[in-house]
Scaffold this motif. Sequence first.
Motif, PDB file in Angstrom:
ATOM      1  N   LEU A  17       0.745  -1.167  -0.010  1.00 53.58           N
ATOM      2  CA  LEU A  17       0.166  -0.015   0.123  1.00 53.58           C
ATOM      3  C   LEU A  17       0.721   1.300  -0.022  1.00 53.58           C
ATOM      4  N   THR A  18       0.368   2.472  -0.617  1.00 50.17           N
ATOM      5  CA  THR A  18       0.892   3.653  -0.351  1.00 50.17           C
ATOM      6  C   THR A  18       0.067   4.486   0.863  1.00 50.17           C
ATOM      7  N   PHE A  19       1.055   4.905   1.765  1.00 52.97           N
ATOM      8  CA  PHE A  19       0.590   5.512   3.036  1.00 52.97           C
ATOM      9  C   PHE A  19       0.885   6.850   2.884  1.00 52.97           C
ATOM     10  N   GLN A  20      -0.137   7.538   3.610  1.00 50.24           N
ATOM     11  CA  GLN A  20      -0.263   9.162   3.882  1.00 50.24           C
ATOM     12  C   GLN A  20      -0.310   9.397   5.211  1.00 50.24           C
ATOM     13  N   ILE A  21       0.483  10.554   5.688  1.00 51.11           N
ATOM     14  CA  ILE A  21       0.546  10.990   6.888  1.00 51.11           C
ATOM     15  C   ILE A  21      -0.648  11.510   7.213  1.00 51.11           C
ATOM     16  N   THR A  22      -1.392  11.207   8.476  1.00 50.56           N
ATOM     17  CA  THR A  22      -2.874  11.713   8.740  1.00 50.56           C
ATOM     18  C   THR A  22      -2.805  12.467  10.022  1.00 50.56           C
ATOM     19  N   HIS A  23      -2.384  11.845  11.239  1.00 56.07           N
ATOM     20  CA  HIS A  23      -2.628  12.498  12.400  1.00 56.07           C
ATOM     21  C   HIS A  23      -1.375  12.468  13.200  1.00 56.07           C
ATOM     22  N   GLU A  24      -1.180  13.238  14.269  1.00 57.69           N
ATOM     23  CA  GLU A  24      -0.166  13.137  15.231  1.00 57.69           C
ATOM     24  C   GLU A  24      -0.793  12.292  16.539  1.00 57.69           C
ATOM     25  N   VAL A  25      -0.443  11.313  17.122  1.00 58.26           N
ATOM     26  CA  VAL A  25      -0.956  10.810  18.087  1.00 58.26           C
ATOM     27  C   VAL A  25       0.018  10.455  19.178  1.00 58.26           C
ATOM     28  N   GLU A  26      -0.481   9.975  20.275  1.00 53.49           N
ATOM     29  CA  GLU A  26       0.599   9.560  21.235  1.00 53.49           C
ATOM     30  C   GLU A  26       0.422   8.234  21.647  1.00 53.49           C
ATOM     31  N   ILE A  27       1.806   7.744  21.666  1.00 48.86           N
ATOM     32  CA  ILE A  27       2.077   6.164  22.206  1.00 48.86           C
ATOM     33  C   ILE A  27       3.098   6.345  23.048  1.00 48.86           C
ATOM     34  N   LYS A  28       2.789   5.571  24.358  1.00 44.35           N
ATOM     35  CA  LYS A  28       3.620   5.313  25.426  1.00 44.35           C
ATOM     36  C   LYS A  28       4.229   6.572  25.935  1.00 44.35           C
ATOM     37  N   GLY A  29       3.362   7.768  25.843  1.00 42.61           N
ATOM     38  CA  GLY A  29       3.709   8.838  26.310  1.00 42.61           C
ATOM     39  C   GLY A  29       4.678  10.003  25.114  1.00 42.61           C
ATOM     40  N   LYS A  30       4.652   9.663  24.101  1.00 38.10           N
ATOM     41  CA  LYS A  30       5.644  10.368  22.955  1.00 38.10           C
ATOM     42  C   LYS A  30       4.497  10.826  21.935  1.00 38.10           C
ATOM     43  N   LYS A  31       4.831  11.664  21.448  1.00 37.66           N
ATOM     44  CA  LYS A  31       3.860  12.156  20.236  1.00 37.66           C
ATOM     45  C   LYS A  31       4.661  11.860  18.972  1.00 37.66           C
ATOM     46  N   VAL A  32       3.867  10.928  18.258  1.00 34.47           N
ATOM     47  CA  VAL A  32       4.329  10.442  16.800  1.00 34.47           C
ATOM     48  C   VAL A  32       3.280  10.733  15.754  1.00 34.47           C
ATOM     49  N   MET A  33       3.587  10.298  14.416  1.00 41.09           N
ATOM     50  CA  MET A  33       2.823  10.416  13.457  1.00 41.09           C
ATOM     51  C   MET A  33       2.217   8.943  13.040  1.00 41.09           C
ATOM     52  N   GLN A  34       0.996   9.250  12.669  1.00 43.68           N
ATOM     53  CA  GLN A  34       0.116   8.015  12.345  1.00 43.68           C
ATOM     54  C   GLN A  34      -0.105   7.944  10.585  1.00 43.68           C
ATOM     55  N   TYR A  35       0.262   6.980   9.796  1.00 43.57           N
ATOM     56  CA  TYR A  35       0.279   6.761   8.478  1.00 43.57           C
ATOM     57  C   TYR A  35      -0.772   5.924   8.179  1.00 43.57           C
ATOM     58  N   VAL A  36      -1.778   6.038   6.972  1.00 46.73           N
ATOM     59  CA  VAL A  36      -3.005   5.392   6.796  1.00 46.73           C
ATOM     60  C   VAL A  36      -2.777   4.787   5.353  1.00 46.73           C
ATOM     61  N   GLY A  37      -3.108   3.692   4.954  1.00 45.38           N
ATOM     62  CA  GLY A  37      -3.216   3.280   3.626  1.00 45.38           C
ATOM     63  C   GLY A  37      -4.473   2.289   3.553  1.00 45.38           C
ATOM     64  N   GLU A  38      -4.931   2.234   2.338  1.00 46.46           N
ATOM     65  CA  GLU A  38      -6.271   1.281   2.272  1.00 46.46           C
ATOM     66  C   GLU A  38      -6.211   0.692   1.158  1.00 46.46           C
TER      67      GLU A  38
END
Length: 229
Positions: A17-38
């Motif tokens: 899949l081709t992924f696109q950057i979507t949202h900033e989320v928090e994982i284990k106390g760190k702010k990271v980026m979410q990428y989504v493909g469909e």
Amino acid sequence: MEFNGREVKLGEVADSLTFQITHEVEIKGKKVMQYVGEAEVTMTRPAKPKRCDADGKRVKPIKGKPLRVRLVVSRILDNEGHVLTEWVLLSNVWDVDAKTTALWYYWRWRIESFFKLLKQAGHQLESWQQESGLALTKRLLIASMACVVVWQVAHSELPAAKEIQTFLIKLSGRQMKRSKPVTWSALLAGFWSLLSMLEVIENYSVDELHQFRNLLRKISSAFAKLVPE
């Protein structure tokens, strides 16, 4: 599972899949980026129900019509591009964009964390013995308020936040991992200990507390003399 007319595994589809950057989320106390493909895929294998018939024999897989579904893959990447976690979602919802579907799933896990605090990792909700809906609702509201306080303490950016976190963790008596020095369940346990301490301080003087301590020492000493060596 079929994709582009051939039988493939979900992992293969996800990697293509081709992924696109979507949202900033928090994982284990760190702010990271979410990428989504469909992608659109078709489920073709028989369903495998985990149930048995009256004789205790497992029910045979049910062969149905091929099912067209939507595959949404969410990848959480750190600043260096390393994949921290990946969610592979199959959905029959077509009128909502993929980034919203992935964000819903991200928030679903936050809700699951709340349920965990209410159940086995905190308030032990499943052991409550209230018999009326009103009594249960009142206790649930109070428990939810405690969870909200713990969440606020865990996410506070105030200078004193780290100090209160350390204090509550110490009161909880929990042994924490170096990689995860703060957990919601430990903060909740420490919060309960703090409330108990405050109630004691409000209802008993220092002299009375010393008297209780001395009495406990006498009782334990007397009991030790009764136990044969």
